[in-house]
Design a protein around this motif. Sequence first.
Motif, PDB file in Angstrom:
ATOM      1  N   ALA A  58      36.591  37.044  22.049  1.00 54.79           N
ATOM      2  CA  ALA A  58      36.007  38.098  22.887  1.00 54.79           C
ATOM      3  C   ALA A  58      35.144  39.021  22.048  1.00 54.79           C
ATOM      4  O   ALA A  58      35.414  39.242  20.863  1.00 54.79           O
ATOM      5  CB  ALA A  58      37.100  38.890  23.589  1.00 54.79           C
ATOM      6  N   LEU A  59      34.106  39.551  22.659  1.00 52.82           N
ATOM      7  CA  LEU A  59      33.275  40.589  22.063  1.00 52.82           C
ATOM      8  C   LEU A  59      33.626  41.922  22.710  1.00 52.82           C
ATOM      9  O   LEU A  59      33.737  42.013  23.944  1.00 52.82           O
ATOM     10  CB  LEU A  59      31.796  40.283  22.271  1.00 52.82           C
ATOM     11  CG  LEU A  59      31.188  39.200  21.373  1.00 52.82           C
ATOM     12  CD1 LEU A  59      29.790  38.839  21.864  1.00 52.82           C
ATOM     13  CD2 LEU A  59      31.136  39.664  19.923  1.00 52.82           C
ATOM     14  N   PHE A  60      33.822  42.931  21.879  1.00 53.49           N
ATOM     15  CA  PHE A  60      34.149  44.271  22.361  1.00 53.49           C
ATOM     16  C   PHE A  60      33.095  45.263  21.889  1.00 53.49           C
ATOM     17  O   PHE A  60      32.708  45.250  20.715  1.00 53.49           O
ATOM     18  CB  PHE A  60      35.515  44.720  21.825  1.00 53.49           C
ATOM     19  CG  PHE A  60      36.686  43.981  22.395  1.00 53.49           C
ATOM     20  CD1 PHE A  60      37.424  44.512  23.439  1.00 53.49           C
ATOM     21  CD2 PHE A  60      37.058  42.749  21.871  1.00 53.49           C
ATOM     22  CE1 PHE A  60      38.512  43.832  23.962  1.00 53.49           C
ATOM     23  CE2 PHE A  60      38.147  42.058  22.386  1.00 53.49           C
ATOM     24  CZ  PHE A  60      38.881  42.605  23.435  1.00 53.49           C
ATOM     25  N   LYS A  61      32.640  46.113  22.799  1.00 56.28           N
ATOM     26  CA  LYS A  61      31.772  47.224  22.436  1.00 56.28           C
ATOM     27  C   LYS A  61      32.647  48.414  22.081  1.00 56.28           C
ATOM     28  O   LYS A  61      33.631  48.694  22.763  1.00 56.28           O
ATOM     29  CB  LYS A  61      30.852  47.592  23.606  1.00 56.28           C
ATOM     30  CG  LYS A  61      29.851  46.518  23.980  1.00 56.28           C
ATOM     31  CD  LYS A  61      28.990  46.971  25.159  1.00 56.28           C
ATOM     32  CE  LYS A  61      27.981  45.893  25.539  1.00 56.28           C
ATOM     33  NZ  LYS A  61      27.154  46.311  26.704  1.00 56.28           N
ATOM     34  N   GLN A  62      32.316  49.097  21.001  1.00 54.84           N
ATOM     35  CA  GLN A  62      33.091  50.266  20.623  1.00 54.84           C
ATOM     36  C   GLN A  62      32.250  51.532  20.744  1.00 54.84           C
ATOM     37  O   GLN A  62      31.096  51.587  20.318  1.00 54.84           O
ATOM     38  CB  GLN A  62      33.631  50.131  19.193  1.00 54.84           C
ATOM     39  CG  GLN A  62      32.619  49.786  18.122  1.00 54.84           C
ATOM     40  CD  GLN A  62      33.278  49.696  16.762  1.00 54.84           C
ATOM     41  OE1 GLN A  62      34.358  50.212  16.544  1.00 54.84           O
ATOM     42  NE2 GLN A  62      32.617  49.043  15.832  1.00 54.84           N
ATOM     43  N   LYS A  63      32.855  52.519  21.374  1.00 52.42           N
ATOM     44  CA  LYS A  63      32.226  53.822  21.523  1.00 52.42           C
ATOM     45  C   LYS A  63      33.294  54.857  21.213  1.00 52.42           C
ATOM     46  O   LYS A  63      34.222  55.066  22.002  1.00 52.42           O
ATOM     47  CB  LYS A  63      31.678  54.011  22.929  1.00 52.42           C
ATOM     48  CG  LYS A  63      30.890  55.313  23.098  1.00 52.42           C
ATOM     49  CD  LYS A  63      30.284  55.407  24.488  1.00 52.42           C
ATOM     50  CE  LYS A  63      29.454  56.680  24.633  1.00 52.42           C
ATOM     51  NZ  LYS A  63      28.869  56.804  25.996  1.00 52.42           N
ATOM     52  N   GLY A  64      33.181  55.461  20.045  1.00 47.20           N
ATOM     53  CA  GLY A  64      34.247  56.351  19.597  1.00 47.20           C
ATOM     54  C   GLY A  64      35.509  55.550  19.374  1.00 47.20           C
ATOM     55  O   GLY A  64      35.509  54.542  18.672  1.00 47.20           O
ATOM     56  N   LYS A  65      36.598  55.963  20.022  1.00 46.12           N
ATOM     57  CA  LYS A  65      37.870  55.253  19.909  1.00 46.12           C
ATOM     58  C   LYS A  65      38.092  54.259  21.051  1.00 46.12           C
ATOM     59  O   LYS A  65      39.121  53.597  21.099  1.00 46.12           O
ATOM     60  CB  LYS A  65      39.025  56.256  19.880  1.00 46.12           C
ATOM     61  CG  LYS A  65      39.038  57.141  18.639  1.00 46.12           C
ATOM     62  CD  LYS A  65      40.264  58.044  18.647  1.00 46.12           C
ATOM     63  CE  LYS A  65      40.294  58.904  17.381  1.00 46.12           C
ATOM     64  NZ  LYS A  65      41.503  59.789  17.357  1.00 46.12           N
ATOM     65  N   THR A  66      37.109  54.158  21.922  1.00 42.59           N
ATOM     66  CA  THR A  66      37.256  53.309  23.105  1.00 42.59           C
ATOM     67  C   THR A  66      36.635  51.929  22.874  1.00 42.59           C
ATOM     68  O   THR A  66      35.525  51.819  22.360  1.00 42.59           O
ATOM     69  CB  THR A  66      36.585  53.967  24.330  1.00 42.59           C
ATOM     70  OG1 THR A  66      37.166  55.246  24.548  1.00 42.59           O
ATOM     71  CG2 THR A  66      36.781  53.107  25.571  1.00 42.59           C
ATOM     72  N   LEU A  67      37.370  50.900  23.255  1.00 44.17           N
ATOM     73  CA  LEU A  67      36.866  49.526  23.204  1.00 44.17           C
ATOM     74  C   LEU A  67      36.687  49.010  24.620  1.00 44.17           C
ATOM     75  O   LEU A  67      37.574  49.132  25.456  1.00 44.17           O
ATOM     76  CB  LEU A  67      37.844  48.620  22.447  1.00 44.17           C
ATOM     77  CG  LEU A  67      37.953  48.788  20.935  1.00 44.17           C
ATOM     78  CD1 LEU A  67      38.949  47.791  20.370  1.00 44.17           C
ATOM     79  CD2 LEU A  67      36.598  48.619  20.267  1.00 44.17           C
ATOM     80  N   ALA A  85      41.424  43.075  18.169  1.00 41.99           N
ATOM     81  CA  ALA A  85      40.266  43.937  18.400  1.00 41.99           C
ATOM     82  C   ALA A  85      40.525  45.359  17.903  1.00 41.99           C
ATOM     83  O   ALA A  85      39.686  45.962  17.226  1.00 41.99           O
ATOM     84  CB  ALA A  85      39.925  43.960  19.898  1.00 41.99           C
ATOM     85  N   HIS A  86      41.692  45.899  18.211  1.00 35.63           N
ATOM     86  CA  HIS A  86      42.008  47.264  17.793  1.00 35.63           C
ATOM     87  C   HIS A  86      42.248  47.348  16.288  1.00 35.63           C
ATOM     88  O   HIS A  86      41.953  48.381  15.674  1.00 35.63           O
ATOM     89  CB  HIS A  86      43.213  47.781  18.579  1.00 35.63           C
ATOM     90  CG  HIS A  86      42.888  48.188  19.975  1.00 35.63           C
ATOM     91  ND1 HIS A  86      42.320  49.400  20.285  1.00 35.63           N
ATOM     92  CD2 HIS A  86      43.029  47.532  21.156  1.00 35.63           C
ATOM     93  CE1 HIS A  86      42.133  49.482  21.593  1.00 35.63           C
ATOM     94  NE2 HIS A  86      42.561  48.361  22.144  1.00 35.63           N
ATOM     95  N   PHE A  87      42.765  46.277  15.704  1.00 32.90           N
ATOM     96  CA  PHE A  87      42.920  46.280  14.248  1.00 32.90           C
ATOM     97  C   PHE A  87      41.545  46.277  13.582  1.00 32.90           C
ATOM     98  O   PHE A  87      41.330  46.954  12.570  1.00 32.90           O
ATOM     99  CB  PHE A  87      43.745  45.079  13.789  1.00 32.90           C
ATOM    100  CG  PHE A  87      44.290  45.222  12.401  1.00 32.90           C
ATOM    101  CD1 PHE A  87      45.558  45.741  12.185  1.00 32.90           C
ATOM    102  CD2 PHE A  87      43.536  44.866  11.278  1.00 32.90           C
ATOM    103  CE1 PHE A  87      46.065  45.887  10.907  1.00 32.90           C
ATOM    104  CE2 PHE A  87      44.022  44.999  10.007  1.00 32.90           C
ATOM    105  CZ  PHE A  87      45.306  45.521   9.812  1.00 32.90           C
ATOM    106  N   ALA A  88      40.607  45.514  14.150  1.00 34.38           N
ATOM    107  CA  ALA A  88      39.234  45.500  13.605  1.00 34.38           C
ATOM    108  C   ALA A  88      38.619  46.886  13.677  1.00 34.38           C
ATOM    109  O   ALA A  88      37.878  47.295  12.790  1.00 34.38           O
ATOM    110  CB  ALA A  88      38.380  44.510  14.393  1.00 34.38           C
TER     111      ALA A  88
END
Length: 326
Positions: free
Chosen positions: A15-24, A320-323
């Motif tokens: 999966a690809l996740f966009k990160q904005k601040g602490k939000t994925l 994802a959150h570890f990344a």
Amino acid sequence: MILAGDIGGTKTVLALFKQKGKTLTRARDATFANREHTTFQQILKLFLKDERASAVSTGCFGVAGAVIDGQARMTNLHWELDEKLLAKTLEIKRVKLLNDLEATAYGMLFLNAKEFKRLNPAGQERKGNVAVIAAGTGLGEAMLFWDGSQVHPSASEGGHSDFAPRTDLEIELLRYLRSKLKGRVSYERILSGPGLLNVYHFLRDAGHGVEPPWLAERLESGDPSATIGQLGIAGEEPLCTKTLDLFSSIYGAEAGNLALKCLAVGGVYVGGGIAPKILPALERGGFLQSFGDKGRFSPLVKSMEIKVSLNPQTALLGAAHFAQRL
């Protein structure tokens, strides 16, 4: 963009996740059957074929095997992975490999209450170490270590520890599997998809149930473990029901063993693909009874919270959150 993955013994989810601040926010994902690909790199190229080369900033993958010095050799699949080589393939600075249960353990922290099913009505919510156990293609174990203010995922290969029978029936099972496997028997040989079939064959071959002809034909034509589970939950076939009950009892016993080893006062998470599918069997009581049967430590273990993760992509979320932490 963060590229996250859960590389199991049977399938790979990316999966690809966009990160904005602490939000994925998940942008897209895809699932691949491992048997259709000779290497993980082939799957990566397929998944990213329409992405710009610079789209991914960080990659993190949960892997069904031990990760040592950034390298992993998968237990139930003939793939070898290397962080540096994957970073070169992706043309990014950093790729992190995690044991799949390490990723699962971390992912548990990002699920909401509706994504869990509580198994122990007497369980108490407390802060402290957390044990994570997950039966699927294999048996994974991990822990979340409490440092006094937060928890940190820690990998384990405890699923490959020696099976310790507790009853006369389980001693019979051990002897049967020792003969079948030509030696040592680990918990994974019982608490997994293939393990469920091992339990069924033991009960059938040892005369603890009779396999009707229609069932033999059905087991030959599809996924035998899935069939046993479905019939056992519905109570439609006595031998399948006995199989599921024995499986659940041993599952509970090993979950309790892990809870003791981790001193999991913060609770126990049950992950993996099998538990959500056999919830009625886990709730029949055998799992919980075996979990709490720990002698002088029974009162402590019986007070531990037990939650089953209903989200099949917990390891993916953990990766994802570890990344993001990287």
